[in-house]
Design a protein around this motif. Structure first.
Motif, PDB file in Angstrom:
ATOM      1  N   LEU A 366       0.880  -1.641  -0.115  1.00  0.00           N
ATOM      2  CA  LEU A 366       0.261  -0.089  -0.110  1.00  0.00           C
ATOM      3  C   LEU A 366       1.243   1.352   0.027  1.00  0.00           C
ATOM      4  O   LEU A 366       0.625   2.179  -1.078  1.00  0.00           O
ATOM      5  CB  LEU A 366      -1.038  -0.202   1.457  1.00  0.00           C
ATOM      6  N   ALA A 367       2.230   1.305   0.684  1.00  0.00           N
ATOM      7  CA  ALA A 367       2.788   2.470   0.757  1.00  0.00           C
ATOM      8  C   ALA A 367       3.392   2.421  -0.295  1.00  0.00           C
ATOM      9  O   ALA A 367       3.050   4.404  -1.029  1.00  0.00           O
ATOM     10  CB  ALA A 367       4.324   2.162   2.350  1.00  0.00           C
ATOM     11  N   ALA A 368       3.827   1.776  -1.497  1.00  0.00           N
ATOM     12  CA  ALA A 368       4.273   1.513  -3.324  1.00  0.00           C
ATOM     13  C   ALA A 368       2.805   2.192  -4.145  1.00  0.00           C
ATOM     14  O   ALA A 368       3.284   3.406  -4.530  1.00  0.00           O
ATOM     15  CB  ALA A 368       4.991  -0.348  -3.028  1.00  0.00           C
ATOM     16  N   TYR A 369       1.610   2.153  -3.917  1.00  0.00           N
ATOM     17  CA  TYR A 369       0.674   2.461  -4.319  1.00  0.00           C
ATOM     18  C   TYR A 369       0.297   3.713  -4.252  1.00  0.00           C
ATOM     19  O   TYR A 369       0.140   4.406  -5.376  1.00  0.00           O
ATOM     20  CB  TYR A 369      -0.283   1.949  -4.289  1.00  0.00           C
ATOM     21  N   THR A 370       0.328   3.793  -3.028  1.00  0.00           N
ATOM     22  CA  THR A 370       0.134   4.690  -2.776  1.00  0.00           C
ATOM     23  C   THR A 370       0.963   6.487  -2.965  1.00  0.00           C
ATOM     24  O   THR A 370       1.328   7.254  -2.046  1.00  0.00           O
ATOM     25  CB  THR A 370      -0.993   5.536  -1.100  1.00  0.00           C
ATOM     26  N   GLY A 371       2.908   5.944  -3.162  1.00  0.00           N
ATOM     27  CA  GLY A 371       3.753   6.825  -3.778  1.00  0.00           C
ATOM     28  C   GLY A 371       4.406   7.165  -1.788  1.00  0.00           C
ATOM     29  O   GLY A 371       5.356   7.919  -2.129  1.00  0.00           O
ATOM     30  N   ASN A 372       4.079   6.153  -0.647  1.00  0.00           N
ATOM     31  CA  ASN A 372       4.794   6.245   0.101  1.00  0.00           C
ATOM     32  C   ASN A 372       6.217   5.869   0.341  1.00  0.00           C
ATOM     33  O   ASN A 372       7.060   5.705   1.632  1.00  0.00           O
ATOM     34  CB  ASN A 372       3.769   5.949   1.522  1.00  0.00           C
ATOM     35  N   ALA A 373       6.367   4.910  -0.259  1.00  0.00           N
ATOM     36  CA  ALA A 373       7.185   3.839  -0.008  1.00  0.00           C
ATOM     37  C   ALA A 373       8.766   4.108  -0.299  1.00  0.00           C
ATOM     38  O   ALA A 373       9.959   3.880   0.165  1.00  0.00           O
ATOM     39  CB  ALA A 373       7.350   2.951  -1.441  1.00  0.00           C
ATOM     40  N   GLY A 374       8.884   5.672  -1.348  1.00  0.00           N
ATOM     41  CA  GLY A 374      10.324   5.776  -1.432  1.00  0.00           C
ATOM     42  C   GLY A 374      11.335   5.022  -2.017  1.00  0.00           C
ATOM     43  O   GLY A 374      12.171   4.859  -1.666  1.00  0.00           O
ATOM     44  N   ALA A 375      10.639   4.195  -2.616  1.00  0.00           N
ATOM     45  CA  ALA A 375      11.830   3.275  -3.556  1.00  0.00           C
ATOM     46  C   ALA A 375      10.505   2.942  -4.441  1.00  0.00           C
ATOM     47  O   ALA A 375       9.289   2.526  -4.543  1.00  0.00           O
ATOM     48  CB  ALA A 375      11.863   2.494  -2.439  1.00  0.00           C
TER      49      ALA A 375
END
Length: 434
Positions: A366-375
């Motif tokens: 979800l972090a990647a999906y929402t742009g919160n992953a930073g990678a």
């Protein structure tokens, strides 16, 4: 493209308006039939207690008996993990949460049973039991010790017991209103449904009670228990359960699978009646498809193998129950029945492990999906999968397997963010947080 940069088209402007007018009724029907996931917490289980055995001490007694079994047969995290084959890293977090749950809220959903668990009694006796149940539920709610969800399972709409079921429901609901209003977590169960008209009759009954007592239209909902073959596949070849959801007129809250009645109706011998029998899988797959998107939730059934006797037998029963609960969770049946206090430790152990073991992966996606992953994302998820991931984390939060801080730390998302991603309303329902 034209000289001014406008894209060229061929259709006349009126075509879109004509199609919108044509599909407007379809749009309205789809919105009505498929409102999506409710914003309320779904209990992880339902406990059935015969009406004559129910008392003010029932919930606490179940919790105490479960704790006693845990202390006797798996007193620490390592021993419980060894019995259930749980990874070492999950042992302590799951064990600690199971104990805390049994001490704080051992039962999430309680059904006072006036059907199979109660049987046929003289009318005066059942009248008194229904009035007593209402009084005890009313008092538990007033004292703040009621489970998040509580209600009754009445007798069904078949001719032989219809009047008795209606009267019991009337007495129970009337008794609850002596406190001024119906409790938020009220749940009613209609068993042995075999025809959509029986569901429509139950919906009418609820509406008549609302009118008689000046309640808002639609205040009273009910569960449909799927335990007859006719409720899954009708004589006309259609999936009856889908027709039942429609017949409820928006009042159906969930579908509960009845393991033993349904298996027996299919001719399965007693030795092989179980949650994981192929006839059970077929019935629940039909239920799942019929309920998808409607806001009507699913509940699996129960096992009749109880953890009693010497430690070896308790451990064997625990492993059996734990495996069944995990199997149900993997198949998206997030609720089930528990028939004995000894089922509570393995119910919560399976549920908590299910959410904790997948928390970091779900949160990272979800972090990647929402742009919160930073990678760069390891998995490229679509909106539908993001909804499922958010729903998974929300269920873990609702039952106490996960904490908001943990989820925020791994995903960068708040509860409100998850509500939005899952399609749930930001508003929470009755007792939405344990």
């Amino acid at each position: 493209m034209s000289e001014d940069g406008t894209a060229a088209t061929s259709l006349q402007p009126g075509v879109r308006d004509a199609l919108a007018a044509r599909l407007a009724p379809v749009d309205d029907e789809l919105a009505r039939r498929y409102p999506g996931e409710p914003a309320t917490r779904q209990p992880v289980h339902t406990v059935y207690v015969p009406a004559d055995a129910y008392s003010a001490r029932t919930v606490r007694a179940w919790g105490d008996q479960a704790l006693e079994l845990l202390d006797e047969h798996a007193p620490d995290a390592r021993s419980l993990a060894a019995v259930l084959g749980m990874p070492d890293e999950l042992a302590a977090p799951v064990h600690d949460r199971v104990r805390a749950k049994l001490e704080r809220e051992p039962v999430e959903d309680l059904r006072i049973d006036f059907e199979d668990g109660y049987g046929h009694r003289p009318d005066a006796e059942e009248d008194a039991a229904a009035a007593r149940a209402a009084r005890l539920v009313r008092e538990a709610c007033a004292e703040g010790v009621a489970p998040p969800y509580t209600g009754i399972r009445m007798k069904c709409m078949e001719a032989a017991v219809r009047d008795r079921g209606i009267r019991t429901l009337d007495i129970f609901l009337t008794g609850l209103l002596e406190a001024g209003e119906l409790p938020d977590g009220l749940v009613l169960t209609l068993p042995k449904v075999s025809h959509p008209e029986q569901v429509a009759a139950m919906a009418q009954l609820c509406g008549e009670f609302e009118k008689a007592r000046g309640l808002p239209d639609g205040r009273i909902g009910f569960e449909i228990q799927i335990e007859t073959t006719q409720s899954v596949l009708g004589a006309d070849g259609r999936a009856t359960v889908a027709l039942m959801i429609d017949a409820a007129g928006g009042r159906a809250t969930s579908l509960h699978y009845g393991t033993f009645d349904y298996s027996a109706a299919c001719g399965v011998s007693a030795e092989h009646q179980a949650l994981d029998h192929p006839v059970a899988d077929h019935a629940k797959a039909v239920m799942q498809t019929a309920a998808a998107g409607t806001g009507v939730r699913l509940s699996d059934g129960s096992t009749n193998i109880v953890p009693t006797g010497p430690t070896s037998r308790v451990h064997e029963a625990w492993r059996h129950h734990h495996a069944l609960v995990r199997r149900s969770l993997a198949r998206a049946y997030y609720q089930g029945w528990d028939m004995h206090p000894g089922h509570l430790p393995t119910r919560y152990a399976a549920v908590y492990a299910f959410y904790r073991e997948g928390m970091e992966r779900a949160a990272a996606r979800l972090a990647a999906y929402t742009g919160n992953a930073g990678a760069d994302a390891a998995v490229m998820d679509e909106p539908a999968t993001a909804r499922a991931l958010a729903g998974y984390l929300l269920r873990g939060l609702d039952c106490g397997a996960l904490s908001p801080g943990e989820v925020a730390r791994y995903s960068g998302l708040t509860r409100a963010d998850l509500d939005g991603l899952s399609g749930r309303s930001a508003e929470t329902g009755p007792n939405s947080a344990p």
